[in-house]
Each structure stands twice: as C-alpha cells, then as structure tokens.
Design a protein around this motif. Sequence first.
Motif, PDB file in Angstrom:
ATOM      1  N   ARG A  32       0.817  -1.171   0.109  1.00  0.00           N
ATOM      2  CA  ARG A  32       0.025   0.112   0.189  1.00  0.00           C
ATOM      3  C   ARG A  32       0.877   1.243  -0.156  1.00  0.00           C
ATOM      4  O   ARG A  32       0.322   2.397  -0.122  1.00  0.00           O
ATOM      5  CB  ARG A  32      -0.873   0.090   1.389  1.00  0.00           C
ATOM      6  N   THR A  34       2.928   4.310  -1.193  1.00  0.00           N
ATOM      7  CA  THR A  34       2.979   4.999  -2.354  1.00  0.00           C
ATOM      8  C   THR A  34       4.413   5.737  -2.544  1.00  0.00           C
ATOM      9  O   THR A  34       4.690   6.499  -1.665  1.00  0.00           O
ATOM     10  CB  THR A  34       2.030   5.867  -2.655  1.00  0.00           C
ATOM     11  N   PRO A  56      -1.388   5.475  -8.232  1.00  0.00           N
ATOM     12  CA  PRO A  56      -1.489   3.833  -8.022  1.00  0.00           C
ATOM     13  C   PRO A  56      -3.130   3.728  -7.225  1.00  0.00           C
ATOM     14  O   PRO A  56      -3.443   4.489  -6.270  1.00  0.00           O
ATOM     15  CB  PRO A  56      -0.355   3.375  -7.149  1.00  0.00           C
ATOM     16  N   SER A  57      -3.521   2.631  -7.604  1.00  0.00           N
ATOM     17  CA  SER A  57      -4.543   2.090  -6.823  1.00  0.00           C
ATOM     18  C   SER A  57      -4.792   0.477  -6.794  1.00  0.00           C
ATOM     19  O   SER A  57      -4.428   0.154  -8.072  1.00  0.00           O
ATOM     20  CB  SER A  57      -6.091   2.668  -7.412  1.00  0.00           C
ATOM     21  N   ASP A  58      -5.386  -0.164  -5.672  1.00  0.00           N
ATOM     22  CA  ASP A  58      -5.575  -1.224  -5.802  1.00  0.00           C
ATOM     23  C   ASP A  58      -6.965  -1.868  -6.225  1.00  0.00           C
ATOM     24  O   ASP A  58      -7.376  -2.866  -6.272  1.00  0.00           O
ATOM     25  CB  ASP A  58      -5.388  -2.032  -4.396  1.00  0.00           C
ATOM     26  N   GLN A 279      -4.171   2.229 -13.279  1.00  0.00           N
ATOM     27  CA  GLN A 279      -3.734   2.540 -11.639  1.00  0.00           C
ATOM     28  C   GLN A 279      -2.991   1.015 -11.049  1.00  0.00           C
ATOM     29  O   GLN A 279      -2.420   1.417 -10.140  1.00  0.00           O
ATOM     30  CB  GLN A 279      -4.965   3.173 -10.850  1.00  0.00           C
ATOM     31  N   ARG A 280      -3.618   0.085 -11.492  1.00  0.00           N
ATOM     32  CA  ARG A 280      -3.466  -1.139 -10.851  1.00  0.00           C
ATOM     33  C   ARG A 280      -1.990  -1.371 -11.239  1.00  0.00           C
ATOM     34  O   ARG A 280      -1.158  -1.817 -10.409  1.00  0.00           O
ATOM     35  CB  ARG A 280      -4.273  -2.114 -11.221  1.00  0.00           C
ATOM     36  N   ASN A 282       0.434   0.636 -12.122  1.00  0.00           N
ATOM     37  CA  ASN A 282       1.132   1.739 -11.128  1.00  0.00           C
ATOM     38  C   ASN A 282       1.216   1.359  -9.725  1.00  0.00           C
ATOM     39  O   ASN A 282       2.711   1.000  -9.161  1.00  0.00           O
ATOM     40  CB  ASN A 282       0.432   3.002 -11.060  1.00  0.00           C
ATOM     41  N   ARG A 283       0.337   0.553  -9.242  1.00  0.00           N
ATOM     42  CA  ARG A 283       0.719   0.070  -7.902  1.00  0.00           C
ATOM     43  C   ARG A 283       1.773  -1.277  -7.777  1.00  0.00           C
ATOM     44  O   ARG A 283       2.405  -1.265  -6.999  1.00  0.00           O
ATOM     45  CB  ARG A 283      -1.076  -0.509  -7.370  1.00  0.00           C
ATOM     46  N   GLU A 286       5.107  -0.216  -8.212  1.00  0.00           N
ATOM     47  CA  GLU A 286       5.996   0.407  -6.974  1.00  0.00           C
ATOM     48  C   GLU A 286       6.586  -0.693  -6.302  1.00  0.00           C
ATOM     49  O   GLU A 286       7.871  -0.548  -5.753  1.00  0.00           O
ATOM     50  CB  GLU A 286       4.732   1.051  -6.141  1.00  0.00           C
TER      51      GLU A 286
END
Length: 324
Positions: A32, A34, A56-58, A279-280, A282-283, A286
């Motif tokens: 989680r 960022t 980012p997002s899950d 966004q996923r 990008n998560r 990370e």
Amino acid sequence: MAVVCVLALAFVLLLPLTQSRGEAGADLGGQRTTQGIQAKAAKCQESTVQDQSPPPSDADGTTINAIKQRGYLNVGVDQNSYRWGYLNPNSSGELEGFDIDLVHAIAKNIFGSSYSPSKVHLLAIPTDQRIPAIQKKRVDMVVRTMTINCERAGKVAFSAPYFVTGQQVLAPKVSTITGYNDTLARKRVCSAATSIANTRLHADKGHKIPATVDILEPVPNQLDCLVELQLGQADAVVTDGALAASQAAQDPTVELKGAPFTTEYYGVAMNKSATDLVQRVNRILETYRTSTGPDGWHASYTKWLLPTLRADSTSADPPTPHYK
C-alpha cells in the motif's frame, strides 16, 4: 557465421505466437505504500510526459473485472528482442526476458491466488502494431520496450515508467562511425517503423546529423536492422541503447558508438478507457521496483540485462515515478 546465426534466430523469432508463456512473477498484492511523487497535470511536454500517469490504486474496475471474468490477461510483447522478449532456441522455447518477467508480475497480482502462467496470453506484435493492437483491444496492454512520448500518450494510456534508456548508434566495430554526429555523413542508417529513432533521424537530418545521411526505409522489427547491418545493406542502426546493447551481445562484430543522445522512459501501454488497469499497474510497479526478492525489478535486471548493460549503466536502477 554471425550472419547465419542471427538470420536463423530471426527466422525462429518471427514465427507467429499467441500462447501462454513464462514463469510466475512476484506476488505483489497487499502493498500500500505509494513511492511516487504527485505532479500537477499540464499540457503535454516531452520532458515530463512520463510523469502524467494516474496515481496507483488497488481498486478493481470495469477493465480488471472483465479480465478476471475472461480468465486470462492478453498482452502484446516482442519475441525477437534478445533478453527483453525473445524465444530462446537453446531452452524449452519459452518466451523469456526482462519485459516477460514484468508481464507475469502484473498477472500474478491481478489474479492473486488463482494465478497460473496459463492465465497469461502473449501475442507477438511488430513495433508498428503496438498502438493499433491497444486501440482495437486485441490486447489489454503492451509490454514491449515502448517509449513514452506525447504523440503516443495522445493515443494510449501509459503506466509510470519502469525503465530509463536513450537513443544510441550501433555499427560494426571496424566502422569509422563514432556516434550520432558528423561521422554519419553519407552513411545508410536503419531504424524501425514508428520508432523514436526513425522520428529523430528525420527531425535531426541537416541539423544534428549531416544532411547526407541516408535514412533507409524503416523495418517492421528492430532485429531486421541488425540483419541489414550484417548483410552490408546498412552502415549503422539507431535504436534504444538498451536494445542496441542486446543486439551487440548477439553479434560480437558490432558495438555501440558514442553515448546516448536522448533520455527516454519505457512504460506499460494500455487503452485510454482502462484507467483502473493503469492505476493497478502503477501499484504493482511500486513494489516491483523496490523488491529485493528473486522476482523483483533488480533480480530481473541482473538476470537479463546486467551482462550487456553492466552495473554502472544509467539504466541499472528503475526511474522514480511521478504521477499527475
């Protein structure tokens, strides 16, 4: 002998391919933190276009739910870029490479405990078909040494960058060419269709490079340039330094000439409507960038790219992401 070997390799690598390949990537779920830095949205500029991906997002969304319901992830990849995405004729014939490792890391996160390599369908596509494949939704994403720039960002959505490189010249060791400079005068230069290299060559001709440079008709795939070089049909190749280094590893009679003359970032390309998937990814990136385990970015770099790019390369560490 080098010509014969590469021609044989090119024949193998250019065979059609739409199937599941590769090893499992890291389980990147549950992270989680960022790592990126927020950047304000602005009119697209080449110097900052890599900073315009969403944060980012899950969260699952329409695109991710459709992928899960379908039961597999469709990904456009290369099958003829040595150490990036290629069929290794000396192994089991599986697709291997740095980009392939990333594909499976993404798929493992999306499918979680139900992941298996069979849930990844890899479609080999030429350089000039990367954007059409995404726009026509033949693939969910393209992971294929694809540089982020403003023209492309107007047609597809990009993740935050996962690799940094730059354009460079590849030529025979015995050549008088010393780099992207006046030594290219009256030389035949090869590049791939729709590539950054081809665009730069035409833009720089008569300015940064001599007006007498003979820019050859672009080829569909980058490996074709190496073959043209070996056959004496080209005097030099311009492409990403990371790809050029891998081509030099295929043929010891050629080498990189001069330093990189651009700074470019590779991103995962997706459809403009697939914001949840962007966004996923990008998560996932990370954790992938910072992982010290056997399935993270650095482990993949060490396995595939260290032998050609070395530990002191500017590409030896992943770029820090910035988000819009």
